[in-house]
Write an enzyme that holds these catalytic residues in place. Structure first.
Site, PDB file in Angstrom:
ATOM      1  N   CYS A   1     -25.745 -20.402  70.440  1.00 14.98           N
ATOM      2  CA  CYS A   1     -26.525 -20.502  71.684  1.00 14.98           C
ATOM      3  C   CYS A   1     -27.293 -19.228  72.020  1.00 14.98           C
ATOM      4  O   CYS A   1     -28.049 -19.202  72.986  1.00 14.98           O
ATOM      5  CB  CYS A   1     -25.633 -20.907  72.852  1.00 14.98           C
ATOM      6  SG  CYS A   1     -24.460 -19.640  73.384  1.00 14.98           S
TER       7      CYS A   1
ATOM      8  N   CYS B   1     -23.900 -14.898  70.082  1.00 16.34           N
ATOM      9  CA  CYS B   1     -23.386 -16.156  69.550  1.00 16.34           C
ATOM     10  C   CYS B   1     -24.470 -16.768  68.674  1.00 16.34           C
ATOM     11  O   CYS B   1     -25.622 -16.864  69.086  1.00 16.34           O
ATOM     12  CB  CYS B   1     -23.030 -17.098  70.694  1.00 16.34           C
ATOM     13  SG  CYS B   1     -22.600 -18.755  70.131  1.00 16.34           S
TER      14      CYS B   1
ATOM     15  N   CYS C   1     -17.120 -18.594  72.632  1.00 14.05           N
ATOM     16  CA  CYS C   1     -18.292 -18.230  73.423  1.00 14.05           C
ATOM     17  C   CYS C   1     -18.289 -19.057  74.701  1.00 14.05           C
ATOM     18  O   CYS C   1     -18.166 -20.289  74.651  1.00 14.05           O
ATOM     19  CB  CYS C   1     -19.557 -18.503  72.609  1.00 14.05           C
ATOM     20  SG  CYS C   1     -21.080 -18.375  73.572  1.00 14.05           S
TER      21      CYS C   1
ATOM     22  N   CYS D   1     -17.195  -4.663  70.335  1.00  8.78           N
ATOM     23  CA  CYS D   1     -16.827  -4.370  71.722  1.00  8.78           C
ATOM     24  C   CYS D   1     -17.434  -5.489  72.566  1.00  8.78           C
ATOM     25  O   CYS D   1     -18.642  -5.522  72.794  1.00  8.78           O
ATOM     26  CB  CYS D   1     -17.375  -3.005  72.121  1.00  8.78           C
ATOM     27  SG  CYS D   1     -16.946  -2.490  73.782  1.00  8.78           S
TER      28      CYS D   1
ATOM     29  N   CYS E   1     -21.221 -21.824  74.839  1.00  9.98           N
ATOM     30  CA  CYS E   1     -21.268 -23.080  74.084  1.00  9.98           C
ATOM     31  C   CYS E   1     -19.934 -23.512  73.495  1.00  9.98           C
ATOM     32  O   CYS E   1     -19.850 -24.582  72.893  1.00  9.98           O
ATOM     33  CB  CYS E   1     -22.304 -22.979  72.966  1.00  9.98           C
ATOM     34  SG  CYS E   1     -21.841 -21.844  71.644  1.00  9.98           S
TER      35      CYS E   1
END
Length: 175
Positions: free
Chosen positions: A145, A142, A85, A162, A88
């Site tokens: 975060c 995520c 991610c 996706c 984070c």
């Protein structure tokens, strides 16, 4: 047609890709999270997010936008490695689960365990959905975060994550 209309939502509405759907639920965005009582491990002010992300990344990760197809180098990345991610650094996907689809976004069969949360995003008129209807998209965030990563869709007969390449960082595997 403007460039803003050539989004993943437009792609879904015009290419025969079918969105995975759920019953009617109130739509939420990346910054709102999975519930009023849920607290993410990583919390930043909007000013802090803007300082660490480009404008395009902020629109995707924090506002739930979608990048234009083929605008991220990750959509056709073929090397082995890990995807994290961008908000984070949490490990969210690995190359062994990447699905090679020539659509312009990054596709995975599934995420790493305990890395993402699902939310409801919809219904979207740009996908040809009735704004008062019951069809919604499954949105991927995520879990650490709350950043918007993408959606779970049915593409070419496969149910896949996706994901916006601009929402991820890629770390190639060591040779």
């Amino acid at each position: 047609m403007t460039d803003r209309l050539i989004t993943r939502r437009h792609f879904v509405a015009t290419s025969g890709v079918t969105a995975a759907t759920l019953g009617a639920v109130t739509s939420t965005r990346a910054a709102t999270g999975v519930g009023d009582d849920f607290t993410y491990e990583i919390n930043r002010t909007d000013e802090e997010w803007r300082a660490m992300l480009s404008d395009a990344e902020h629109k995707i990760l924090r506002e739930g936008d979608t990048e234009l197809p083929r605008t991220s180098d990750l959509w056709n990345e073929e090397r082995e490695g890990t995807y994290r991610c961008k908000g984070c650094g949490l490990l969210t996907y690995t190359s062994n689960w990447k699905v090679p689809l020539d659509k312009g976004w990054v596709f995975f069969a599934h995420a790493e365990p305990n890395s993402v949360l699902m939310d409801i995003d919809g219904p979207q008129q740009a996908y040809g959905m009735n704004p008062n209807g019951i069809a919604n998209l499954i949105e991927v965030h995520c879990r650490r975060c709350g950043s918007h990563l993408g959606h779970i869709l049915k593409v070419d007969g496969l149910v896949v994550h996706c994901i916006n390449g601009q929402a991820l960082t890629f770390e190639p595997a060591e040779a």
